[in-house]
Structure formats: C-alpha cells, structure tokens
Write a protein that holds these residues in place. Structure first.
Motif, PDB file in Angstrom:
ATOM      1  N   GLU A  35      -3.169   5.707  -6.678  1.00 28.31           N
ATOM      2  CA  GLU A  35      -4.348   6.270  -6.018  1.00 28.31           C
ATOM      3  C   GLU A  35      -4.608   5.578  -4.689  1.00 28.31           C
ATOM      4  OE1 GLU A  35      -6.154   8.908  -6.910  1.00 28.31           O
ATOM      5  OE2 GLU A  35      -4.708   9.211  -8.530  1.00 28.31           O
ATOM      6  N   GLN A  36      -4.468   4.278  -4.665  1.00 32.44           N
ATOM      7  CA  GLN A  36      -4.662   3.515  -3.440  1.00 32.44           C
ATOM      8  C   GLN A  36      -3.665   3.917  -2.378  1.00 32.44           C
ATOM      9  OE1 GLN A  36      -5.185  -1.137  -3.076  1.00 32.44           O
ATOM     10  NE2 GLN A  36      -3.019  -0.704  -3.146  1.00 32.44           N
ATOM     11  N   SER A  37      -2.415   4.135  -2.771  1.00 26.93           N
ATOM     12  CA  SER A  37      -1.370   4.511  -1.829  1.00 26.93           C
ATOM     13  C   SER A  37      -1.685   5.840  -1.153  1.00 26.93           C
ATOM     14  CB  SER A  37      -0.023   4.589  -2.561  1.00 26.93           C
ATOM     15  OG  SER A  37       1.022   4.898  -1.669  1.00 26.93           O
ATOM     16  N   LYS A  38      -2.205   6.799  -1.910  1.00 26.56           N
ATOM     17  CA  LYS A  38      -2.592   8.087  -1.336  1.00 26.56           C
ATOM     18  C   LYS A  38      -3.690   7.913  -0.295  1.00 26.56           C
ATOM     19  CE  LYS A  38      -1.503  10.797  -5.486  1.00 26.56           C
ATOM     20  NZ  LYS A  38      -2.090  11.635  -6.575  1.00 26.56           N
ATOM     21  N   HIS A  39      -4.658   7.076  -0.611  1.00 26.54           N
ATOM     22  CA  HIS A  39      -5.795   6.865   0.293  1.00 26.54           C
ATOM     23  C   HIS A  39      -5.347   6.321   1.639  1.00 26.54           C
ATOM     24  CE1 HIS A  39      -9.635   5.477   1.868  1.00 26.54           C
ATOM     25  NE2 HIS A  39      -9.118   4.267   1.983  1.00 26.54           N
ATOM     26  N   PHE A  40      -4.504   5.306   1.631  1.00 24.00           N
ATOM     27  CA  PHE A  40      -4.102   4.690   2.895  1.00 24.00           C
ATOM     28  C   PHE A  40      -3.137   5.572   3.675  1.00 24.00           C
ATOM     29  CE2 PHE A  40      -5.976   0.892   1.074  1.00 24.00           C
ATOM     30  CZ  PHE A  40      -6.501   0.265   2.192  1.00 24.00           C
ATOM     31  N   GLY A  41      -2.338   6.378   2.983  1.00 23.87           N
ATOM     32  CA  GLY A  41      -1.487   7.329   3.693  1.00 23.87           C
ATOM     33  C   GLY A  41      -2.301   8.352   4.459  1.00 23.87           C
ATOM     34  N   LEU A  50       0.810  -1.222   0.000  1.00 20.42           N
ATOM     35  CA  LEU A  50       0.000   0.000   0.000  1.00 20.42           C
ATOM     36  C   LEU A  50       0.841   1.268   0.000  1.00 20.42           C
ATOM     37  CD1 LEU A  50      -2.685  -1.118   2.610  1.00 20.42           C
ATOM     38  CD2 LEU A  50      -2.754  -1.354   0.120  1.00 20.42           C
ATOM     39  N   LYS A  51       1.890   1.274   0.793  1.00 16.27           N
ATOM     40  CA  LYS A  51       2.761   2.462   0.860  1.00 16.27           C
ATOM     41  C   LYS A  51       4.141   2.020   1.319  1.00 16.27           C
ATOM     42  CE  LYS A  51       3.138   7.163   2.715  1.00 16.27           C
ATOM     43  NZ  LYS A  51       3.422   7.730   1.375  1.00 16.27           N
ATOM     44  N   LEU A  52       5.175   2.490   0.618  1.00 19.08           N
ATOM     45  CA  LEU A  52       6.553   2.105   0.917  1.00 19.08           C
ATOM     46  C   LEU A  52       7.259   3.206   1.692  1.00 19.08           C
ATOM     47  CD1 LEU A  52       5.624   0.252  -1.421  1.00 19.08           C
ATOM     48  CD2 LEU A  52       7.925   0.450  -2.375  1.00 19.08           C
ATOM     49  N   SER A  53       7.989   2.801   2.715  1.00 17.04           N
ATOM     50  CA  SER A  53       8.820   3.753   3.444  1.00 17.04           C
ATOM     51  C   SER A  53      10.068   4.074   2.633  1.00 17.04           C
ATOM     52  CB  SER A  53       9.223   3.162   4.798  1.00 17.04           C
ATOM     53  OG  SER A  53      10.324   3.855   5.350  1.00 17.04           O
ATOM     54  N   GLY A  54      10.528   5.290   2.751  1.00 21.60           N
ATOM     55  CA  GLY A  54      11.752   5.668   2.064  1.00 21.60           C
ATOM     56  C   GLY A  54      12.967   4.909   2.540  1.00 21.60           C
TER      57      GLY A  54
END
Length: 402
Positions: free
Chosen positions: A284-290, A128-132
């Motif tokens: 788009e999904q990544s923005k939502h979960f962030g 869903l979202k990756l950390s830097g």
C-alpha cells in the motif's frame, strides 16, 4: 561462566594457529562461510544453558573449519580455560582488553540479530518502490551489524540473504573526512574493485558507493572511499566497529554478495535501526509514493505554473539555481511551450532510514515539447514540509568520491 565471553585469546591465538597455515588447506583462498554463524550461535546458546560439552563440540568443529575466526577461538579457549583453571582467562588481567572487548561486541551483535531477525513477511519500510532494472537492493542495519540482500521479484523485495557486517570504528553519521564514521542514508554502488588490485586489508574485493552524494555535499559533508568490502586476509571477521567508515564483510560473504548483484545498478540503504513493516502495508505504501511522482509529472504537463511549482521546496537548490531563480526560469521556459509530455520509466523510491522526511527518487525521464525532445536519468530529493512532499533537489545522479 562469567558474563561477557571469556579470554584474552589473541595472545594464545598466535601460538594456537600460525598465520601461515590459516589458508593452507583451503582450495578457496578465502574459505567458506556457510554454517559458521550457526555453529557459533549454537555454541553460545549451549554455553548460556551450561551445556559445556555441547558448546565445546560446536566450537571445536568451528575452529577447525575456520582457524582464523577469532571470536570462535576466544570462546573455545575460554571454556577450556574455565574447565582447567576454574575461571576464564578474560577475568585474569586486561592484556589486549580492547581487542577482547571488540570480540565480545561481535558476539553480542550476532546474538542480537538472532533474537530480532525479521520474519519472512516483513519488509524494510524505507524501500518505497523498486525499479524493474534494479535486480537487488542492499539494506544495512548498523545497530544489528547486518547487511540484508533483497531480490526484486516483480517489484516486490524478497530477502534472499543476510551477512554479519562491521562498520566505522567511531560509529555512524559521517560528517567529515577522517572521522572514522559510516555514513547514513541512501547510496548507490558505483564500481567493482578486484582483490588483486587492492591492499590486503580490503580482503576479497570492494564495491564503492557514491558517498558523498549530492545531498551530503549540500550539507557540507566531506570524505571519500566509502566501500562495501571484505576483511583483512589474516582474519575471518571483525568486531562491529572496526573499519575507517566502510562496511566490511567476511571475505566469503563478500564474494557471495558480489556474485549476485549488478554493481552498476544496486541501491544501498544504510541506517542505524531499520524499521520493518508487514508486506501488505508495504504494498500500500509503495502505491502511495508512486502516485506522488506521477502527480508531479501531470502538474508539469498541465503547464499551470502554480500547480507545477507547488511541488518544489522553498529550500530548493540544484547547484545552479535556488528556488526563486528556478521559479522564474521554469515560468519562462514552460510558458513558451505549446505542449509538454512527460514519460517516466524505471522509477525507484527510497527513504532515508534515519530521516523519514527525506526520499530519493530516480527514474528515466522522457521529455517532449513543441520545440524540444530528450531523455535523461533524473534524481530528485523530496522533503516533507508544511504538510506535503516537495522537491528540494533534482538533477543527474551523483557519483560521489569513491
């Protein structure tokens, strides 16, 4: 040619290739993997289209390159047997039937991956979202017997490699110690073990993961020693279901994987059937979960207890407090502050591939209030219930029982 590959090769294999010469000509103890699967697939496709001379050429080349590739030896010997005797050896008795069936399963898994390999613009939906700080992410699809390696490029995962992988001989969905199953879920590599420090059955090294994690423990799951590792030194690859619950790669593939990742900060997603989505949908999904996590932090800063506590599940339990106890505790503590400021860094979000209603969040939290400041690494498990996402656990990352 009869369906299902063709020969009881393992009896022949000891004669054809003595174990003590398998690595004799290799400068690298574990040999190389580049091009091996391509030759195997070419041979199988030529075999399927009855191009036997082409199939023999592919497989002869492959068996010379990797004498310890049992599946390649199986197909090669059976084509020769079929030509010489009119029928493949595999239909002339059931000697070593279980081992032959395992090799047939390996061939099917490799062919299935070739048929279903995702295109470059597709990404696993559960990243869903990756950390830097996470340079690579591992995704394992047990149905395809495949490990996918992604590189984090400015927050977007890019597939850089994939490897054939074996898993638990009893399948997936680990519940208890000794069940010979591979766990499904979101895990993190915790260590690196070198080959010289391990028994030979682990091959070229091992990367332990944090099974059982805190969520596994909450569900009463037991066991230990779930690793991503190489193969026994006497063989190149193993059937799809061959380990005691670990993920097993060929030794050259493990070396290649290990050389790329940071064992201190690499997530491992394990699912039975990974779902892939278009890159634009993924963004788009990544923005939502962030936004979900940032809203939780904003609700905490508001010091409106009802807003804040609404983010938590009635099933919340952090090992010290259940929901009612946590509710009372936070009402008292937050109410004593003149202000609260929450900073979030290095946020990552991964969904359980086989449980889409469960998401794991990990981040560095900076906490400032009128009487307390501090930073910590926090891990949260979010459940989707009653129409929204809620936190069922939060605390420090768990190390499992490697």
């Amino acid at each position: 040619m009869k369906k299902g590959l063709i020969s009881s090769l393992l009896m022949l294999y000891v004669v054809i290739v003595p174990w003590d010469v398998v690595y004799a000509a290799d400068e690298n103890r574990y040999g190389y993997s580049e091009g091996n699967e391509e030759l195997l697939l070419s041979g199988l496709k030529n075999l399927n289209s009855q191009e036997l001379d082409l199939a023999l050429s592919d497989l002869e080349q492959l068996t010379k390159r990797r004498p310890d590739f049992r599946l390649a030896q199986l197909v090669y010997a059976d084509i020769l047997a079929a030509q010489a005797q009119g029928a493949p050896l595999s239909v002339k008795g059931d000697t070593n039937k279980q081992k032959i069936d395992g090799l047939i399963s390996e061939a099917k898994a490799r062919l299935l991956m070739d048929l279903e390999k995702p295109s470059r613009n597709m990404l696993p939906a559960d990243m869903l979202k990756l950390s830097g700080t996470q340079k690579h992410i591992i995704v394992i699809d047990t149905r395809l017997s495949r490990l996918f390696l992604f590189e984090n490029r400015d927050g977007v995962p890019v597939l850089v490699d994939d490897f054939y992988a074996s898993y638990g001989r009893a399948g997936v969905g680990k519940e208890k110690r000794g069940d010979l199953k591979t766990p499904l879920g979101v895990y993190f590599i915790t260590n690196r073990l070198k080959d010289e420090d391990l028994p030979s059955r682990y091959g070229s090294g091992a990367l332990p993961i944090n099974y059982p994690n805190i969520w596994d423990q909450r569900l009463g799951k037991t066991g230990s020693g779930i690793w991503v590792h190489g193969s026994p030194v006497e063989t190149y690859s193993r059937p799809p279901k061959a380990s005691e619950g670990c993920i097993s790669l060929t030794n050259p593939d493990f070396i290649k994987l290990d050389s790329q990742i940071d064992y201190r900060n690499t997530p491992v997603l394990v699912g039975y059937k990974i779902r892939w989505i278009d890159k634009q949908d993924w963004l788009e999904q990544s923005k939502h979960f962030g936004t979900l996590i940032r809203q939780w932090a904003s609700d905490w800063e508001s010091q409106d207890h009802q807003r804040y506590i609404a983010n938590y599940s009635s099933e919340y339990n952090d090992g010290k407090r259940n929901f009612k106890q946590f509710d009372r505790y936070k009402r008292r503590v937050n109410g004593s502050k003149k202000y609260i400021r929450i900073g979030l860094e290095n946020l990552s979000l991964y969904r359980y591939p086989d449980n889409p209603d469960l998401v794991v969040a990990t981040f560095k939290q900076s906490y400032k209030s009128s009487n307390l400041n501090g930073t910590s690494i926090k891990r949260q498990y979010w459940k989707f219930e009653r129409g929204r996402w809620r936190i069922a656990y939060e605390g420090l990352p768990s190390k499992g029982n490697p």
